[in-house]
Design an enzyme around this catalytic site. Structure first.
Site, mmCIF file in Angstrom:
data_model
loop_
_atom_site.group_PDB
_atom_site.id
_atom_site.type_symbol
_atom_site.label_atom_id
_atom_site.label_comp_id
_atom_site.label_asym_id
_atom_site.label_seq_id
_atom_site.Cartn_x
_atom_site.Cartn_y
_atom_site.Cartn_z
ATOM 1 N N MET A 191 0.932 -0.963 0.476
ATOM 2 C CA MET A 191 0.139 -0.142 0.108
ATOM 3 C C MET A 191 0.675 1.079 -0.224
ATOM 4 S SD MET A 191 -2.915 0.962 3.071
ATOM 5 C CE MET A 191 -1.785 1.490 4.468
ATOM 6 N N CYS A 192 0.536 2.337 -1.371
ATOM 7 C CA CYS A 192 1.875 3.457 -1.267
ATOM 8 C C CYS A 192 0.853 4.589 -1.633
ATOM 9 C CB CYS A 192 2.446 3.418 -1.987
ATOM 10 S SG CYS A 192 3.813 1.643 -1.737
ATOM 11 N N GLY A 193 1.128 5.742 -1.473
ATOM 12 C CA GLY A 193 0.461 6.774 -1.606
ATOM 13 C C GLY A 193 0.855 7.410 -3.293
ATOM 14 N N ARG A 202 -0.426 5.776 3.775
ATOM 15 C CA ARG A 202 -0.357 5.147 3.319
ATOM 16 C C ARG A 202 1.050 4.271 2.801
ATOM 17 N NH1 ARG A 202 -4.713 4.069 0.220
ATOM 18 N NH2 ARG A 202 -3.318 2.620 -1.209
ATOM 19 N N ASN A 206 1.804 2.582 -7.526
ATOM 20 C CA ASN A 206 1.568 1.441 -6.505
ATOM 21 C C ASN A 206 0.756 0.383 -7.129
ATOM 22 O OD1 ASN A 206 0.186 1.178 -3.737
ATOM 23 N ND2 ASN A 206 -1.292 2.019 -4.531
#
Length: 301
Positions: A1-3, A32, A175
């Site tokens: 999970m990345c932003g 995130r 992402n």
């Protein structure tokens, strides 16, 4: 999970505020991805000049006397120090020579990005700290992208942070995760591409660079990526004048976009966009799976 976030400005009056607007968007996405963060800012091109953004884990050592070291290559070279990064500005015809001398005389210095207009800053740490460290809020420009990372495919390092840049004025934030990046990396190496990390996102960036080197624009390269890249991905990509978004056919990674007469904005979640001017009147939508969204300042002109 990345932003991930992105902002492409249509309204020139907003350009001095690009860094502040993009910083606010990224900081909201902190939860995130707390491992590392980065931002790419596209400023006005300096005609006949080139920028090289570099990073060092030992800036006091590696940046000491750097401008004097490079003067014999280009008497007009300048070096602006920003914490662990520095922006080298040089005559465009001497850019390759400057990079070669850096590799020879400062082997621990790493190039974050280069080109006519892009500057890339990334480090381990929270977005608010990365933004403050490099003075991102004070920067202006035409468009930019940002990323806050939760590592899944490789170690938490500065080089493993996003954006990844593998071509002049090109960079990518991602992402998701790719399943065929090892095979694709081998193919790209055979074509002459080089890699700094084992990160799958760097492979995606290099793929797009290789496709654009064949004459494709960013939109066409992203369309090809839908056939050639396997896995889960949402990409936001910047070029000198362009801004593109694409999601894989399953599109399990969250994404939202907004468009007004002043800008086009992207966020992993809508809350990244809520403080943008005029957002209450924006056209807001979720980008469709396997669909390329692409804007270009030069084509708009």
């Amino acid at each position: 999970m990345c932003g991930i976030v992105g902002l492409f400005l249509k309204d020139k009056t907003l350009e001095p505020k690009l860094g502040a607007m993009l910083s606010d968007m990224l900081v909201i996405m902190t939860d995130r991805g707390p491992d590392s963060a980065g931002i790419a800012i596209y400023g006005a091109p300096s005609h006949g000049r080139a920028k090289i953004t570099v990073q060092s884990a030992k800036p006091a050592v590696d940046f000491a006397g750097l401008e004097a070291l490079l003067k014999p290559v280009d008497a007009s070279v300048t070096v602006e120090l920003k914490s662990t990064h520095a922006v080298i500005e040089t005559d465009a015809t001497q850019s390759a020579a400057v990079r070669n001398l850096l590799a020879e005389q400062r082997p621990d210095v790493r190039v974050m990005g280069s080109g006519d207009s892009v500057e890339i800053y990334k480090e381990v740490g929270l977005p608010k700290d990365v933004v403050a460290r490099f003075g991102i809020r004070e920067m202006g420009g035409t468009h930019g992208i940002g990323h806050t990372r939760m590592a899944t495919e490789s170690a938490v390092t500065t080089l493993g942070a996003h954006p990844f840049s593998t071509g002049a004025d090109q960079c990518l934030v991602h992402n998701g995760s790719l399943s065929n990046h090892n095979n694709l990396r081998r193919e790209l190496v055979r074509e002459g591409m080089t890699f700094e990390t084992q990160n799958d996102s760097e492979v995606a960036a290099a793929y797009l660079t290789a496709e654009m080197a064949k004459g494709k624009d960013l939109g066409q390269a992203l369309t090809s990526a839908l056939d050639d890249l396997d896995g889960f991905f949402t990409f936001v990509v910047g070029t000198k004048s362009g801004f593109g978004v694409v999601r894989d056919p399953i599109a399990c990674k969250p994404a939202v976009m907004a468009e007004t007469d002043q800008y086009i904005a992207f966020g992993s979640e809508y809350r990244a966009l809520v403080n943008l001017p005029g957002i209450e009147d924006a056209r807001v939508w979720e980008p469709e799976p396997a669909t390329v969204y692409f804007w270009d300042h030069e084509k708009a002109a």
